[in-house]
Design an enzyme around this catalytic site. Sequence first.
Site, PDB file in Angstrom:
ATOM      1  N   ALA C 123       3.399   9.116  -0.390  1.00  0.00           N
ATOM      2  CA  ALA C 123       2.008   8.483  -0.703  1.00  0.00           C
ATOM      3  C   ALA C 123       1.736   8.620  -2.098  1.00  0.00           C
ATOM      4  O   ALA C 123       1.491   9.825  -2.489  1.00  0.00           O
ATOM      5  CB  ALA C 123       0.907   9.183   0.490  1.00  0.00           C
ATOM      6  N   GLY C 128      -7.715   2.969  -6.451  1.00  0.00           N
ATOM      7  CA  GLY C 128      -7.644   2.582  -7.584  1.00  0.00           C
ATOM      8  C   GLY C 128      -6.559   2.277  -8.253  1.00  0.00           C
ATOM      9  O   GLY C 128      -6.701   1.809  -9.522  1.00  0.00           O
ATOM     10  N   SER C 131       0.119   0.643  -9.316  1.00  0.00           N
ATOM     11  CA  SER C 131       1.336   0.250 -10.350  1.00  0.00           C
ATOM     12  C   SER C 131       1.441   1.406 -11.116  1.00  0.00           C
ATOM     13  O   SER C 131       2.339   1.941 -11.999  1.00  0.00           O
ATOM     14  CB  SER C 131       1.132  -0.845 -10.876  1.00  0.00           C
ATOM     15  OG  SER C 131       1.154  -1.760  -9.895  1.00  0.00           O
ATOM     16  N   ILE C 156      -0.404   3.260   3.458  1.00  0.00           N
ATOM     17  CA  ILE C 156       0.583   4.357   3.518  1.00  0.00           C
ATOM     18  C   ILE C 156       1.419   4.114   4.929  1.00  0.00           C
ATOM     19  O   ILE C 156       0.878   4.131   6.048  1.00  0.00           O
ATOM     20  CB  ILE C 156       0.147   5.621   3.394  1.00  0.00           C
ATOM     21  CG1 ILE C 156      -0.834   5.944   2.216  1.00  0.00           C
ATOM     22  CG2 ILE C 156       1.231   6.727   3.640  1.00  0.00           C
ATOM     23  CD1 ILE C 156       0.110   5.726   1.036  1.00  0.00           C
ATOM     24  N   THR C 157       2.781   3.725   4.700  1.00  0.00           N
ATOM     25  CA  THR C 157       3.626   3.362   5.805  1.00  0.00           C
ATOM     26  C   THR C 157       3.818   4.639   6.536  1.00  0.00           C
ATOM     27  O   THR C 157       3.879   5.846   6.073  1.00  0.00           O
ATOM     28  CB  THR C 157       5.156   2.707   5.099  1.00  0.00           C
ATOM     29  OG1 THR C 157       4.663   1.781   4.302  1.00  0.00           O
ATOM     30  CG2 THR C 157       6.019   2.513   6.286  1.00  0.00           C
ATOM     31  N   GLU C 362       6.229  -1.620  -4.043  1.00  0.00           N
ATOM     32  CA  GLU C 362       7.058  -0.694  -4.959  1.00  0.00           C
ATOM     33  C   GLU C 362       7.316  -1.299  -6.264  1.00  0.00           C
ATOM     34  O   GLU C 362       8.451  -1.442  -6.781  1.00  0.00           O
ATOM     35  CB  GLU C 362       8.510  -0.416  -4.123  1.00  0.00           C
ATOM     36  CG  GLU C 362       8.154   0.568  -2.954  1.00  0.00           C
ATOM     37  CD  GLU C 362       9.244   1.446  -2.805  1.00  0.00           C
ATOM     38  OE1 GLU C 362       9.391   1.638  -1.459  1.00  0.00           O
ATOM     39  OE2 GLU C 362      10.114   1.635  -3.707  1.00  0.00           O
TER      40      GLU C 362
HETATM   41  C1  LIG Z   1       4.388  -2.966   3.387  1.00  0.00           C
HETATM   42  C2  LIG Z   1       3.847  -2.112   2.270  1.00  0.00           C
HETATM   43  C3  LIG Z   1       4.109  -0.759   2.394  1.00  0.00           C
HETATM   44  C4  LIG Z   1       3.585   0.175   1.635  1.00  0.00           C
HETATM   45  N1  LIG Z   1       3.822   1.332   1.755  1.00  0.00           N
HETATM   46  C5  LIG Z   1       3.346   2.349   0.595  1.00  0.00           C
HETATM   47  C6  LIG Z   1       3.515   3.590   0.922  1.00  0.00           C
HETATM   48  O1  LIG Z   1       4.338   3.968   2.091  1.00  0.00           O
HETATM   49  N2  LIG Z   1       3.168   4.472   0.125  1.00  0.00           N
HETATM   50  C7  LIG Z   1       2.579   4.207  -0.915  1.00  0.00           C
HETATM   51  O2  LIG Z   1       2.027   4.873  -1.655  1.00  0.00           O
HETATM   52  N3  LIG Z   1       2.004   2.705  -1.177  1.00  0.00           N
HETATM   53  C8  LIG Z   1       2.615   1.845  -0.236  1.00  0.00           C
HETATM   54  N4  LIG Z   1       2.469   0.425  -0.551  1.00  0.00           N
HETATM   55  C9  LIG Z   1       1.450  -0.003  -1.497  1.00  0.00           C
HETATM   56  C10 LIG Z   1       2.372  -0.493  -2.633  1.00  0.00           C
HETATM   57  O3  LIG Z   1       3.394   0.380  -3.040  1.00  0.00           O
HETATM   58  C11 LIG Z   1       1.374  -0.776  -3.885  1.00  0.00           C
HETATM   59  O4  LIG Z   1       0.476  -1.903  -3.171  1.00  0.00           O
HETATM   60  C12 LIG Z   1       2.182  -1.604  -5.129  1.00  0.00           C
HETATM   61  O5  LIG Z   1       2.751  -0.602  -5.758  1.00  0.00           O
HETATM   62  C13 LIG Z   1       1.370  -2.390  -5.814  1.00  0.00           C
HETATM   63  O6  LIG Z   1      -0.050  -1.551  -6.155  1.00  0.00           O
HETATM   64  P1  LIG Z   1      -1.388  -2.296  -6.122  1.00  0.00           P
HETATM   65  O7  LIG Z   1      -1.486  -3.025  -4.772  1.00  0.00           O
HETATM   66  O8  LIG Z   1      -2.557  -1.155  -5.965  1.00  0.00           O
HETATM   67  O9  LIG Z   1      -1.650  -3.249  -7.214  1.00  0.00           O
HETATM   68  P2  LIG Z   1      -2.265  -2.844  -8.475  1.00  0.00           P
HETATM   69  O10 LIG Z   1      -1.402  -1.757  -9.560  1.00  0.00           O
HETATM   70  O11 LIG Z   1      -3.627  -2.754  -8.652  1.00  0.00           O
HETATM   71  O12 LIG Z   1      -1.751  -4.199  -9.413  1.00  0.00           O
HETATM   72  C14 LIG Z   1      -2.453  -5.494  -9.042  1.00  0.00           C
HETATM   73  C15 LIG Z   1      -2.330  -6.441 -10.056  1.00  0.00           C
HETATM   74  O13 LIG Z   1      -2.505  -5.922 -11.338  1.00  0.00           O
HETATM   75  C16 LIG Z   1      -1.385  -6.072 -12.180  1.00  0.00           C
HETATM   76  N5  LIG Z   1      -1.230  -4.924 -13.192  1.00  0.00           N
HETATM   77  C17 LIG Z   1      -1.829  -3.446 -12.862  1.00  0.00           C
HETATM   78  N6  LIG Z   1      -1.471  -2.943 -13.764  1.00  0.00           N
HETATM   79  C18 LIG Z   1      -1.019  -3.784 -14.813  1.00  0.00           C
HETATM   80  C19 LIG Z   1      -0.658  -3.114 -16.231  1.00  0.00           C
HETATM   81  N7  LIG Z   1      -0.690  -1.943 -16.450  1.00  0.00           N
HETATM   82  N8  LIG Z   1      -0.149  -4.162 -17.026  1.00  0.00           N
HETATM   83  C20 LIG Z   1      -0.068  -5.400 -16.414  1.00  0.00           C
HETATM   84  N9  LIG Z   1      -0.504  -5.847 -15.357  1.00  0.00           N
HETATM   85  C21 LIG Z   1      -0.888  -4.843 -14.239  1.00  0.00           C
HETATM   86  C22 LIG Z   1      -0.178  -6.076 -11.263  1.00  0.00           C
HETATM   87  O14 LIG Z   1       0.979  -6.590 -11.877  1.00  0.00           O
HETATM   88  C23 LIG Z   1      -0.634  -6.829 -10.166  1.00  0.00           C
HETATM   89  O15 LIG Z   1      -0.642  -8.096 -10.333  1.00  0.00           O
HETATM   90  C24 LIG Z   1       2.824  -0.424   0.443  1.00  0.00           C
HETATM   91  C25 LIG Z   1       2.555  -1.728   0.245  1.00  0.00           C
HETATM   92  C26 LIG Z   1       3.019  -2.709   1.321  1.00  0.00           C
HETATM   93  C27 LIG Z   1       2.625  -4.199   1.120  1.00  0.00           C
END
Ligand SMILES: Cc1cc2nc3c(=O)[nH]c(=O)nc-3n(C[C@H](O)[C@H](O)[C@H](O)COP(=O)(O)OP(=O)(O)OC[C@H]3O[C@@H](n4cnc5c(N)ncnc54)[C@H](O)[C@@H]3O)c2cc1C
Lengths: 312, 251, 382
Positions: C123, C128, C131, C156-157, C362
Site C-alpha cells: 500500500a 492525495g 504517482s 489497495i488490492t 503502477e
Molecule cells: C487495479 C488497480 C490496482 C491497484 N492496486 C494498488 C495497490 O495494491 N496498492 C497501491 O498502493 N495502489 C494501487 N493502485 C493504485 C495505483 O497504483 C495508482 O492509482 C497509480 O499509481 C496512479 O496514482 P493516482 O491514481 O493517484 O494518480 P495521480 O498520481 O494523481 O495522477 C493523476 C494524473 O496526474 C498526472 N500526474 C501526477 N503527478 C504528476 C507529475 N509530477 N507530473 C506530471 N503529471 C503528473 C498523472 O500522469 C495522471 O495522469 C491500484 C490501481 C488499480 C487501478
Amino acid sequence: MAGILVYSENSKNAHELLTAATIIGSALGLEVRALSINNDTQAEDLAERCGEVYRIKEDSLKLSDTSAMASILDQVVRKLNISVVLLSSNRRGKELAGRVAQILDSGCLTDVYGIEVRDDGNIDCFRNGLGGLTVVSQVIDTEKKVIAIVPKIFEAMGNKITGVIRDVEVDVRSSGVNVVRTKTKVRDAVDIETSDIIVAVGQGLANKDDLPQVEKLAQLLEGEVACTKPVATDRQWLSEERIIGLSGKKCKPNLAILLGISGQVQFTVGIRDAKTIIAVNTDENANVKHISDYMLVADIKDIIPELIEKIS
Amino acid sequence: MNIIVAIKQVPDLDYIRIRDRRPIMEDVPQVIGDIDKSALAAAVDLKESAGGNVIIVSAGDENLEDTIKEGLAAGADEAVLVKDARLAGMESSVIGTVLAATISKIENGGLIIFGEGSADNYSGQVVSRVAQILGYPQVGYVNWIEIEERVAQATRSLENEEETVEIPLPAVMSVVSEIKEPKIPSVSSILKARNKPKRVYTLDDLGIEIPENRYVRTVINLAPVSQRKGILIKSVDELVKVFESEGIIRR
Amino acid sequence: MEFNLTKEQQMIQSAARDYAEKAIAPLIEDIVEKNEVPLEIIEGLKELDLFALPISDEYGGAGAGYASYVLAEEQLSRICPGVAVIVSVNNVGAAAMSIFGTEEQKKKYLPMVTKGDGVFSFAFTEPGTGSDPKQITATADRDGDFYVLNGTKRFITNSSYEGPMIVFAKDTETGHINGYIIDKFCEGYSISEPWKKMGVRGAPLYDVYLRDVKIPQDNILGEPGQGFWILKVAMALGKIGICSIFLGAMLAAYEEGLAYATAKTHRGAPIAKFQAIQMAIADMFMKYEAARWMAYRIGYLADNARDKGDILKDSAAAKIFITETAIDVARIALNIHGSYGLMEDYKISRVWKDVIFGPQVEGVSHLLKVLVAGEIFRDLKG
Ligand SMILES: Cc1cc2nc3c(=O)[nH]c(=O)nc-3n(C[C@H](O)[C@H](O)[C@H](O)COP(=O)(O)OP(=O)(O)OC[C@H]3O[C@@H](n4cnc5c(N)ncnc54)[C@H](O)[C@@H]3O)c2cc1C
Ligand SMILES: Cc1cc2nc3c(=O)[nH]c(=O)nc-3n(C[C@H](O)[C@H](O)[C@H](O)COP(=O)(O)OP(=O)(O)OC[C@H]3O[C@@H](n4cnc5c(N)ncnc54)[C@H](O)[C@@H]3O)c2cc1C
C-alpha cells in the site's frame, strides 16, 4: 490351400467378419474358416454361414485369459495353415490381436474400418491416423496377417449354407487369470450407428436435469440421443453405447445436431460422414465450426426449449 | 514392488496443421498423450500399496528426455528410456520388442501399465506384444486396480460388462482414461522433474536391430476431404428453416 | 540468443493455462458480476505453486523465477485479469520482503502467502497521491519499542484478505518514508466498501483506514530511510506482473478478434477475406508478438539481474509499451467486431474494460517515460 480365419466371441461380430473374410478370401484364393470357442450355439450359427467351422471345447480355457486365448489361436493358425486372421476390433478382440500377432511374428492392424484387396494381392486396410486427423491406408507385409475390424462395418453374413463343424484339439496354457465377478453394464439397446438423425450432446450441457429436454428434441425429430465421451465416461449421464468418436461409434446419419460439443478430432472422426451437421455452441471459435454446415452461436440452455417449442 | 508405466511421446495433435490434406509435422511439440497421463496417475495411486517406485519406460527420438519430464513432474520417481533417432514413428512390433527389453532391465517390476491406446495411432497392440514377449499374463481396458502381495485384482471394462479378474504378478495391464483423471502438476514438481533419476539406453545397448523390412507399411496418410457449408445462423427460426430445407420437418 | 521456452517453462505455461481454463473459466461470469474471486481459486493456485512463483522454495514459493512467472501470469490473465492482479500484488509484497526483509520477517510472513491462508498487500497510493510517493501523508509515530501508524491508503488490492501488508508511511521523527509490515485486520485496521470498478473485475479495490495501528519496531522493512528505494525496486518487479497481465489480456483480445473475423460472415464468406480485416489481424499479431518478447525478456532480465533495481528502465519501458499496446490490440479487435463489440454478450467488451486502465496503474505512462529518459541520460553521462 491356405486359409483365412475368423474369430470373435461375439457372434454378430463374427458373422460380419465372415463377410469381410469372403471378400478377401475370394480375391486371394483363401479358404474361409471360422473358429468358435466354448460356444455350441455359436458354432452352429457359424456353420450356417461358413463351410468350415472349427470348434474348441475346453472348460479350462477362459475368454478373460488373453494369454491362453492367444496361444490357442496360434495353435489353430498353424494347424489350419492360416495366413490371415480376422478378429473383431472390440475390446477383447483388440487385446487378443496384438498378442496373437506377436506369437506369429506378424504385422497387425486394429480399428480397421475398410478393406480393399488390390491386384498385387495386398490388402489395403483403412483406419484413423493421428487420432483421427487423417485417414491412413496400411498394408501388412508379413506372411501372416492379423486384422481387427470395427463392428458393424460389414453386413452380417446371412444363413444360407450347411457347413461342417470340426472339433480341434488344443493345448490350453492358462496364465492364471481368473474371473472373480462380472457385472453387466446397464445395457442400452440404442443403435446410434444406424440412426438417420442424431442429436448429440457434449459437456456444454451444464446440468443433468436438462437431459430430458434433449431427449424430447430427439424424439420430435425421430432421432437418437448420442454424446461425447466425457458425457458418458466422466459424468456417466448417458450410456457408453451412445459415444460417438474414436473410442465410440462411427455414425453416418443424414442429420447430426451437435449441442455444446467442442469438436475435438477424437469426436469428429465418428460423425464426419454425416450428410448435414448443425452445431450449437457458445464459443464461435469452437473447432466444431470446421465440421459444421450450419453453426448457431448460442447457449443450448436457451436454444433447446425454444427449438422444441417451434417444431412441436 | 515397482510399478512400471509405459509412456509414449506423441505429437501434440492440436498443433498439427493440414496443408493439401497432408499433416505438417514440423515444429509440432512432443507431449505425453492423455490416456498415458491417466495411466501414470493410476500408477502413482497404487504406489503405496505396491511399496515401490513408479518407473516410466519410454522409447523415442532425441526429444524424449524433455518430453518425459512431463511424466516425472506428474509423480513418477524415475525413468528408463531408449533414445534413438530411428525410433521416431517406429511401428508397434519394434516398439514392443524395445519396451520389453527395457522392462527386463528393471528390477522388481511387478505391474506394467499402459494406456489403452496411444493418442496418435491408437492401435493398442504394443501392450499385448510386450506381455507376450515377457511371457506375462495381461488384462486390458482396466478401470480399477488393487494390488495385494503377488496378485492384483483388476476390472476390465468391456462393451457390455465389467469383468473383474484376479491376475498373478508380474502382469501387464492397459487402462482406460476413466481410471484416474490426471492432475495438473505443480510448479515445484515440474522443477524437480529434471533431477529425478534417469537411465538412457540406445538400441545398441539393448542389442536390438531394427528389421530391414517393415511389418506394416503405410500407403496413404491424408486428411479426409471435408466440404461443409460453414454457414453461421443467428436464430432458432433460421435453424427451423434449415430443418425444413433439409427435409427434416415439414410445415 | 535463444528464443525457445525450456521444457520446464512450457510445462509451467501449460499448467497455468490448464488451471485457468478448467478452474477459472467456468466461474468467470460470477467473478465479473460479484467482483470477487472465490477463495478456492486462490487455494488452487497455491496448491500448484502458481501463487508465488518467483519466491524461494525455502519459504514455500516455487523458486521458478520471473521468466516462468511471466508465462504463468499471461495465461491466468488471458482468462481472468482479476485473478492475475491478485497474484501479481501478492508477489510484489512477497518479493519486497524477500529482498529487504529480515530472516524472522520472511519466516513469519512468506509461508503464509505462498502456501498458507494469507495474501500479501502493498500500500502506497493515498487519496492525495499515487504517482508521487514523496507526497505520502500516512504517518508512523515512534512509541518506545513500537510504531503507531495512521492514515488512509487508497485502491489497495488484496486488502480484504488476511495476511501481511506493507504500508508506506512517513516517520514523523525523521521525515523518512519507510515500509512498515502490518497484519491486516489487526486492531485499528479497517477497509471501505469496495470501489465500483468497471474493469479487472475480481480484484476489488478498497480504501484502507489505519487508526493507531501499533506494530513492534522490528516490523519495519529494510533500514529506516530505505523506503523510496524499496518502493522503486518493488515497483520495478511489480511491473513484470503488470506486463504479463496486460500481455494476457492482449492475447485474449487477439484471440477474440481473430475468432470473430473467421466466424462472422458477410454474403456467405467470413469477413476475414476482406483485406481491411486481414490488415487488422496482421496488426494484432505484430503488436502481440512485439509485446510478448518484451515481456518475456523482462522476466529473463529479472532472473539475471544482480540487483533487481537494475531493471528499472527496462521494466518501465516494457510496462508502458505493453499496456498501451494492449489497448491498441483490443481496439482493433473491437473494430473487427463492429457494433457487436459494444455488447456484453461478446467477451471483447469485457477485455476492453480490462485493458483500458493499464497505462494508469503502477506508474502512469508519461511519468514512467520521464523515468526512462532519466535513466538513459544517466547512462550517457556514464
Ligand atoms: C487495479 C488497480 C490496482 C491497484 N492496486 C494498488 C495497490 O495494491 N496498492 C497501491 O498502493 N495502489 C494501487 N493502485 C493504485 C495505483 O497504483 C495508482 O492509482 C497509480 O499509481 C496512479 O496514482 P493516482 O491514481 O493517484 O494518480 P495521480 O498520481 O494523481 O495522477 C493523476 C494524473 O496526474 C498526472 N500526474 C501526477 N503527478 C504528476 C507529475 N509530477 N507530473 C506530471 N503529471 C503528473 C498523472 O500522469 C495522471 O495522469 C491500484 C490501481 C488499480 C487501478
Ligand atoms: C485416445 C482418445 C480417444 C478419445 N475418444 C473419444 C471419442 O470416441 N469420443 C469423444 O467424444 N471423445 C473422445 N475423446 C475425448 C476428446 O478428446 C474430447 O475430450 C471430447 O470429445 C470433448 O467432449 P466435449 O466436446 O463434450 O467437451 P468440451 O471439449 O469440454 O466442449 C464443450 C463445448 O461446449 C460448449 N459450451 C459450453 N457451454 C455451452 C452452452 N451453455 N451452450 C452451448 N455450448 C456450450 C463449449 O464452448 C465447448 O465447445 C478421446 C480422447 C483421446 C485422447
